[in-house]
Motif scaffolding. Structure first.
Motif, PDB file in Angstrom:
ATOM      1  N   ALA A  93     -21.231   3.773   6.569  1.00 24.54           N
ATOM      2  CA  ALA A  93     -21.029   5.062   5.934  1.00 24.54           C
ATOM      3  C   ALA A  93     -20.269   4.857   4.631  1.00 24.54           C
ATOM      4  N   ASP A  94     -20.585   5.638   3.622  1.00 25.29           N
ATOM      5  CA  ASP A  94     -19.905   5.506   2.341  1.00 25.29           C
ATOM      6  C   ASP A  94     -18.487   6.074   2.465  1.00 25.29           C
ATOM      7  N   PRO A  95     -17.446   5.235   2.264  1.00 26.83           N
ATOM      8  CA  PRO A  95     -16.076   5.718   2.451  1.00 26.83           C
ATOM      9  C   PRO A  95     -15.722   6.837   1.474  1.00 26.83           C
ATOM     10  N   ARG A  96     -16.430   6.889   0.353  1.00 25.68           N
ATOM     11  CA  ARG A  96     -16.084   7.926  -0.628  1.00 25.68           C
ATOM     12  C   ARG A  96     -16.463   9.320  -0.169  1.00 25.68           C
ATOM     13  N   ILE A  97     -17.434   9.386   0.770  1.00 23.94           N
ATOM     14  CA  ILE A  97     -17.830  10.718   1.257  1.00 23.94           C
ATOM     15  C   ILE A  97     -16.706  11.290   2.129  1.00 23.94           C
ATOM     16  N   ALA A  98     -16.219  10.469   3.077  1.00 19.10           N
ATOM     17  CA  ALA A  98     -15.079  10.907   3.900  1.00 19.10           C
ATOM     18  C   ALA A  98     -13.855  11.087   3.006  1.00 19.10           C
ATOM     19  N   GLY A  99     -13.661  10.166   2.076  1.00 18.72           N
ATOM     20  CA  GLY A  99     -12.508  10.231   1.169  1.00 18.72           C
ATOM     21  C   GLY A  99     -12.483  11.521   0.379  1.00 18.72           C
ATOM     22  N   LYS A 100     -13.630  11.907  -0.146  1.00 22.18           N
ATOM     23  CA  LYS A 100     -13.702  13.135  -0.941  1.00 22.18           C
ATOM     24  C   LYS A 100     -13.345  14.350  -0.095  1.00 22.18           C
ATOM     25  N   ARG A 101     -13.805  14.321   1.169  1.00 23.52           N
ATOM     26  CA  ARG A 101     -13.542  15.467   2.039  1.00 23.52           C
ATOM     27  C   ARG A 101     -12.040  15.661   2.221  1.00 23.52           C
ATOM     28  N   GLY A 167       2.836   8.049  11.445  1.00 19.10           N
ATOM     29  CA  GLY A 167       4.232   8.373  11.736  1.00 19.10           C
ATOM     30  C   GLY A 167       4.764   9.493  10.850  1.00 19.10           C
ATOM     31  N   SER A 168       4.112   9.777   9.713  1.00 19.79           N
ATOM     32  CA  SER A 168       4.539  10.899   8.858  1.00 19.79           C
ATOM     33  C   SER A 168       4.022  12.202   9.460  1.00 19.79           C
ATOM     34  N   SER A 169       4.395  13.323   8.821  1.00 20.41           N
ATOM     35  CA  SER A 169       3.916  14.587   9.382  1.00 20.41           C
ATOM     36  C   SER A 169       2.395  14.710   9.240  1.00 20.41           C
ATOM     37  N   TYR A 170       1.808  14.078   8.242  1.00 16.63           N
ATOM     38  CA  TYR A 170       0.337  14.086   8.135  1.00 16.63           C
ATOM     39  C   TYR A 170      -0.290  13.113   9.128  1.00 16.63           C
ATOM     40  N   ASN A 171       0.396  11.970   9.340  1.00 20.95           N
ATOM     41  CA  ASN A 171      -0.033  10.977  10.341  1.00 20.95           C
ATOM     42  C   ASN A 171      -1.498  10.527  10.171  1.00 20.95           C
ATOM     43  N   TRP A 172      -1.880  10.262   8.909  1.00 20.22           N
ATOM     44  CA  TRP A 172      -3.246   9.774   8.671  1.00 20.22           C
ATOM     45  C   TRP A 172      -3.340   8.323   9.097  1.00 20.22           C
ATOM     46  N   ASN A 173      -4.489   7.943   9.674  1.00 21.58           N
ATOM     47  CA  ASN A 173      -4.679   6.525  10.002  1.00 21.58           C
ATOM     48  C   ASN A 173      -5.063   5.742   8.742  1.00 21.58           C
ATOM     49  N   ASP A 174      -5.018   4.406   8.873  1.00 28.85           N
ATOM     50  CA  ASP A 174      -5.233   3.546   7.708  1.00 28.85           C
ATOM     51  C   ASP A 174      -6.631   3.705   7.127  1.00 28.85           C
ATOM     52  N   GLN A 175      -7.584   3.976   8.004  1.00 24.26           N
ATOM     53  CA  GLN A 175      -8.964   4.178   7.546  1.00 24.26           C
ATOM     54  C   GLN A 175      -9.055   5.368   6.597  1.00 24.26           C
ATOM     55  N   VAL A 180      -9.636   7.754   1.136  1.00 20.56           N
ATOM     56  CA  VAL A 180      -9.197   8.651   0.066  1.00 20.56           C
ATOM     57  C   VAL A 180      -8.863   7.837  -1.189  1.00 20.56           C
ATOM     58  N   LEU A 181      -8.196   6.700  -1.021  1.00 25.26           N
ATOM     59  CA  LEU A 181      -7.849   5.881  -2.194  1.00 25.26           C
ATOM     60  C   LEU A 181      -9.104   5.321  -2.849  1.00 25.26           C
ATOM     61  N   THR A 182     -10.080   4.905  -2.036  1.00 27.57           N
ATOM     62  CA  THR A 182     -11.347   4.411  -2.591  1.00 27.57           C
ATOM     63  C   THR A 182     -12.018   5.519  -3.401  1.00 27.57           C
ATOM     64  N   TYR A 183     -11.902   6.733  -2.876  1.00 30.71           N
ATOM     65  CA  TYR A 183     -12.498   7.874  -3.599  1.00 30.71           C
ATOM     66  C   TYR A 183     -11.810   8.103  -4.940  1.00 30.71           C
TER      67      TYR A 183
END
Ligand code: HEC
Length: 224
Positions: A93-101, A167-175, A180-183
């Motif tokens: 899957a293109d990471p930029r599609i999830a990243g953009k979302r 661990g932050s309040s957003y708690n996003w995983n590394d993926q 998002v950074l790739t986007y």
């Protein structure tokens, strides 16, 4: 030559035949004859059964092997191994599609969908050296956040950028952070290499393990 019926009768009677027994013999003989009929006769049941079974088997075979009526099915040049559903599933899957979302849902409230930020309040990501130059600094400031004065594209900002990492309040995983950074590294004219989730994991659990504070510009520039 015509025989006298009375003589025949006499001979028959002499042989012990009665009218009844002669009638019975004739009846028997008549029944053994196949009655001729006009028109067609019904197909024997046995043949009907065989043909129906064959038609049934052929239909089932056809339904299973019809290949969706796709003309490519019978095209010798079509190789299902390279062109079929398996190839589609294997494509990453293109990471930029999830990243953009996720950028649009979260980051864009401050940095805007255009990546231009809000003058004097939220710094731009489009054309920002913080986004395109150093992978590690970019990963760090998104995982743990950023505060204090920072210079972006020659202008000074002084606000609070939230932390997004595990661990932050957003708690996003590394993926998700990598996506998002790739986007943002490939959008709005930015042209920088993608960030892999493994890079985020390496920094978060390596040099930055145990960190809870947000970064400052000076700390980021000094970090390894
Ligand atoms: C609540 C508003 C807000 C949100 C949401 C936000 N940021 Fe920021 N961001 C800031 C502020 C404010 C700064 C500047 C911090 C400072 O002054 O120290 C900043 C700085 C940055 C910087 C470094 C400076 C620059 O402009 O290049 C990057 C990169 C960045 N943010 C990326 C992101 C990403 C990616 C997201 C979403 C995952 C995000 N931000 C979400 C407010 C926000």
């Amino acid at each position: 030559m015509s025989a006298d019926p009375r003589k025949i009768n006499l001979r028959a009677e002499a042989a012990g035949a009665s009218d009844e027994s002669i009638q019975a013999v004739h009846d028997d003989l008549l029944h053994q004859q196949v009655e001729p009929k006009e028109g067609f006769t019904l197909m024997p049941l046995f043949l009907l059964g065989v043909l129906s079974t064959m038609i049934f088997i052929v239909s089932v075979y056809f339904i299973h092997n019809r290949g969706g009526f796709d003309p490519l099915t019978h095209d010798g040049r079509f190789d299902p191994k390279t062109m079929g559903a398996s190839a589609v599933a294997a494509a990453p899957a293109d990471p930029r599609i999830a990243g953009k979302r996720f950028y649009t849902q979260v980051c864009a409230t401050c940095h805007q969908a255009t990546g231009l930020g809000v003058p004097g309040v939220y710094p731009p990501l489009a054309g920002s050296e913080w986004v395109t130059s150093n992978d590690s600094r970019l990963i760090r400031l998104v995982v743990h956040g950023l505060q204090g004065p920072i210079t972006v594209e020659g202008k000074i900002y002084n606000g609070i950028m939230p932390a997004f990492g595990a661990g932050s309040s957003y708690n996003w995983n590394d993926q998700r952070i990598a996506d998002v950074l790739t986007y943002i590294r490939s959008e709005w004219g930015n042209e920088a290499a993608p960030i892999a989730p493994e890079q985020v994991t390496a920094i978060r659990t390596g040099t930055d393990a145990g960190r809870t504070k947000a970064w400052t510009e000076a700390e980021l520039l000094a970090a390894p």
